[in-house]
Design a protein around this motif. Structure first.
Motif, PDB file in Angstrom:
ATOM      1  N   SER A   1       0.832  -1.201   0.000  1.00 59.36           N
ATOM      2  CA  SER A   1       0.000   0.000   0.000  1.00 59.36           C
ATOM      3  C   SER A   1       0.870   1.256   0.000  1.00 59.36           C
ATOM      4  O   SER A   1       0.587   2.221  -0.720  1.00 59.36           O
ATOM      5  N   ALA A   2       1.930   1.244   0.797  1.00 55.67           N
ATOM      6  CA  ALA A   2       2.853   2.383   0.842  1.00 55.67           C
ATOM      7  C   ALA A   2       3.503   2.608  -0.512  1.00 55.67           C
ATOM      8  O   ALA A   2       3.654   3.754  -0.962  1.00 55.67           O
ATOM      9  N   ASP A   3       3.877   1.522  -1.182  1.00 58.12           N
ATOM     10  CA  ASP A   3       4.508   1.647  -2.491  1.00 58.12           C
ATOM     11  C   ASP A   3       3.531   2.111  -3.568  1.00 58.12           C
ATOM     12  O   ASP A   3       3.949   2.513  -4.653  1.00 58.12           O
ATOM     13  N   LEU A   4       2.238   2.050  -3.242  1.00 58.35           N
ATOM     14  CA  LEU A   4       1.203   2.608  -4.131  1.00 58.35           C
ATOM     15  C   LEU A   4       0.792   4.004  -3.671  1.00 58.35           C
ATOM     16  O   LEU A   4      -0.260   4.515  -4.053  1.00 58.35           O
ATOM     17  N   ASP A   5       1.649   4.600  -2.816  1.00 56.66           N
ATOM     18  CA  ASP A   5       1.533   6.015  -2.422  1.00 56.66           C
ATOM     19  C   ASP A   5       0.354   6.317  -1.509  1.00 56.66           C
ATOM     20  O   ASP A   5      -0.189   7.431  -1.541  1.00 56.66           O
ATOM     21  N   TYR A   6      -0.025   5.375  -0.641  1.00 56.87           N
ATOM     22  CA  TYR A   6      -1.071   5.669   0.339  1.00 56.87           C
ATOM     23  C   TYR A   6      -0.407   6.218   1.603  1.00 56.87           C
ATOM     24  O   TYR A   6       0.337   5.487   2.274  1.00 56.87           O
ATOM     25  N   PRO A   7      -0.613   7.496   1.938  1.00 60.30           N
ATOM     26  CA  PRO A   7       0.162   8.144   3.010  1.00 60.30           C
ATOM     27  C   PRO A   7       0.125   7.471   4.384  1.00 60.30           C
ATOM     28  O   PRO A   7       1.180   7.318   5.013  1.00 60.30           O
ATOM     29  N   PRO A   8      -1.036   7.038   4.911  1.00 60.20           N
ATOM     30  CA  PRO A   8      -0.994   6.368   6.220  1.00 60.20           C
ATOM     31  C   PRO A   8      -0.131   5.107   6.204  1.00 60.20           C
ATOM     32  O   PRO A   8       0.540   4.791   7.195  1.00 60.20           O
ATOM     33  N   ALA A   9      -0.135   4.395   5.072  1.00 57.26           N
ATOM     34  CA  ALA A   9       0.712   3.202   4.963  1.00 57.26           C
ATOM     35  C   ALA A   9       2.185   3.591   4.887  1.00 57.26           C
ATOM     36  O   ALA A   9       3.047   2.938   5.495  1.00 57.26           O
ATOM     37  N   GLN A  10       2.496   4.649   4.148  1.00 62.42           N
ATOM     38  CA  GLN A  10       3.883   5.130   4.092  1.00 62.42           C
ATOM     39  C   GLN A  10       4.381   5.499   5.482  1.00 62.42           C
ATOM     40  O   GLN A  10       5.522   5.201   5.847  1.00 62.42           O
ATOM     41  N   MET A  11       3.516   6.138   6.248  1.00 68.51           N
ATOM     42  CA  MET A  11       3.894   6.532   7.601  1.00 68.51           C
ATOM     43  C   MET A  11       4.138   5.313   8.481  1.00 68.51           C
ATOM     44  O   MET A  11       5.113   5.258   9.242  1.00 68.51           O
ATOM     45  N   MET A  12       3.273   4.315   8.392  1.00 66.12           N
ATOM     46  CA  MET A  12       3.414   3.127   9.229  1.00 66.12           C
ATOM     47  C   MET A  12       4.669   2.334   8.869  1.00 66.12           C
ATOM     48  O   MET A  12       5.379   1.839   9.746  1.00 66.12           O
ATOM     49  N   ILE A  13       4.952   2.207   7.576  1.00 66.11           N
ATOM     50  CA  ILE A  13       6.169   1.506   7.158  1.00 66.11           C
ATOM     51  C   ILE A  13       7.408   2.308   7.556  1.00 66.11           C
ATOM     52  O   ILE A  13       8.408   1.757   8.016  1.00 66.11           O
ATOM     53  N   GLY A  14       7.335   3.625   7.389  1.00 68.60           N
ATOM     54  CA  GLY A  14       8.458   4.464   7.808  1.00 68.60           C
ATOM     55  C   GLY A  14       8.735   4.322   9.295  1.00 68.60           C
ATOM     56  O   GLY A  14       9.889   4.218   9.716  1.00 68.60           O
ATOM     57  N   ASP A  15       7.681   4.314  10.092  1.00 65.21           N
ATOM     58  CA  ASP A  15       7.795   4.135  11.531  1.00 65.21           C
ATOM     59  C   ASP A  15       8.455   2.795  11.865  1.00 65.21           C
ATOM     60  O   ASP A  15       9.363   2.706  12.694  1.00 65.21           O
ATOM     61  N   PHE A  16       8.020   1.752  11.188  1.00 68.08           N
ATOM     62  CA  PHE A  16       8.569   0.410  11.422  1.00 68.08           C
ATOM     63  C   PHE A  16      10.055   0.352  11.061  1.00 68.08           C
ATOM     64  O   PHE A  16      10.879  -0.155  11.826  1.00 68.08           O
ATOM     65  N   LEU A  17      10.403   0.896   9.888  1.00 72.91           N
ATOM     66  CA  LEU A  17      11.797   0.854   9.445  1.00 72.91           C
ATOM     67  C   LEU A  17      12.706   1.688  10.346  1.00 72.91           C
ATOM     68  O   LEU A  17      13.864   1.328  10.582  1.00 72.91           O
ATOM     69  N   CYS A  18      12.181   2.799  10.847  1.00 75.82           N
ATOM     70  CA  CYS A  18      12.997   3.686  11.689  1.00 75.82           C
ATOM     71  C   CYS A  18      13.214   3.131  13.087  1.00 75.82           C
ATOM     72  O   CYS A  18      14.056   3.649  13.830  1.00 75.82           O
ATOM     73  N   THR A  19      12.478   2.106  13.459  1.00 71.30           N
ATOM     74  CA  THR A  19      12.717   1.451  14.748  1.00 71.30           C
ATOM     75  C   THR A  19      13.856   0.468  14.541  1.00 71.30           C
ATOM     76  O   THR A  19      13.684  -0.741  14.423  1.00 71.30           O
ATOM     77  N   SER A  20      15.038   1.012  14.460  1.00 80.53           N
ATOM     78  CA  SER A  20      16.225   0.240  14.096  1.00 80.53           C
ATOM     79  C   SER A  20      17.456   0.905  14.700  1.00 80.53           C
ATOM     80  O   SER A  20      17.407   2.070  15.099  1.00 80.53           O
ATOM     81  N   ASN A  21      18.527   0.155  14.718  1.00 84.69           N
ATOM     82  CA  ASN A  21      19.802   0.696  15.174  1.00 84.69           C
ATOM     83  C   ASN A  21      20.790   0.828  14.018  1.00 84.69           C
ATOM     84  O   ASN A  21      21.981   0.984  14.232  1.00 84.69           O
ATOM     85  N   GLU A  22      20.256   0.745  12.788  1.00 80.15           N
ATOM     86  CA  GLU A  22      21.116   0.828  11.608  1.00 80.15           C
ATOM     87  C   GLU A  22      20.706   2.015  10.736  1.00 80.15           C
ATOM     88  O   GLU A  22      19.523   2.229  10.463  1.00 80.15           O
TER      89      GLU A  22
END
Length: 210
Positions: free
Chosen positions: A112-133
């Motif tokens: 959904s994020a890759d199809l440019d749906y903003p709430p999905a982009q935000m949720m995936i961004g949040d998930f990816l940013c929970t990282s130490n890399e």
């Protein structure tokens, strides 16, 4: 009670923030049967009208609502892919249970994020940013910035808070600003303190600047 409020909020995705095609008049039984036929034939507009019809009924039928969310997700409609992905993460929505599968749910949210749906982009961004890399945080900020470019306000709040520049690069200090921004951005689809345990573990490790 909090979980129920949260899950009904997800049924409102696209109705409050991203309105589309809600029914203007109450359809009669013949019209409903015709829409059901069209939906079975893969016509997403008919499936969406049925979704709205059951959502706006005074006595909401959660099973029917979930059925049409799933149909629309299968038809690759981004906001419904997001909703069904969250349902998989949660093991259901609005009191309707489905099989819980966090991994597959996040895969669907990413689509959904890759199809440019903003709430999905935000949720995936949040998930990816929970990282130490650094590489993960860089990818996460890419999605959050894309959501901001679509004027999704929680994402813009994070980008303003982070004040990310390529010259600075991704550092431990920037990561901490990202985490703070995400925790305080008031995104209605991100649960507070969702990754606290993981963050505590990451804070004890050396930051990987890759």
């Amino acid at each position: 009670m909090k979980n129920r409020i949260y899950t009904w909020l997800l049924f409102l995705v696209g109705i409050v923030a991203y309105p589309q095609g809600e029914l203007k008049d109450e359809p009669n039984l013949q019209t409903i049967k015709k829409m059901e036929q069209y939906c079975r034939e893969g016509k997403s507009e008919a499936c969406e009208k049925l979704y709205y019809y059951y959502f706006y009924k005074e006595d909401k039928d959660g099973e029917k609502i979930m059925y049409y969310i799933k149909q629309l997700s299968d038809l690759k409609r981004p906001k419904y892919m997001f909703m069904w992905g969250v349902a998989m993460n949660e093991g259901g929505l609005g009191g309707v249970k489905i099989k819980e599968d966090f991994v597959e749910g996040m895969k669907l949210i990413k689509q959904s994020a890759d199809l440019d749906y903003p709430p999905a982009q935000m949720m995936i961004g949040d998930f990816l940013c929970t990282s130490n890399e650094a590489k993960d945080i860089r990818r996460g900020l890419f999605y959050i910035n894309n959501a901001c470019e679509s004027t999704y306000q929680p994402a813009c709040y994070v980008m303003d808070k982070v004040n990310y520049t390529k010259q600075e690069g991704v550092t431990k200090e920037l990561r901490d600003r990202v985490w703070e921004g995400l925790e305080n951005c008031n995104d209605p689809y991100l649960r507070p303190n969702r990754y606290d345990l993981a963050k505590e573990q990451y804070k004890k490790r050396k930051f990987v600047n890759n």
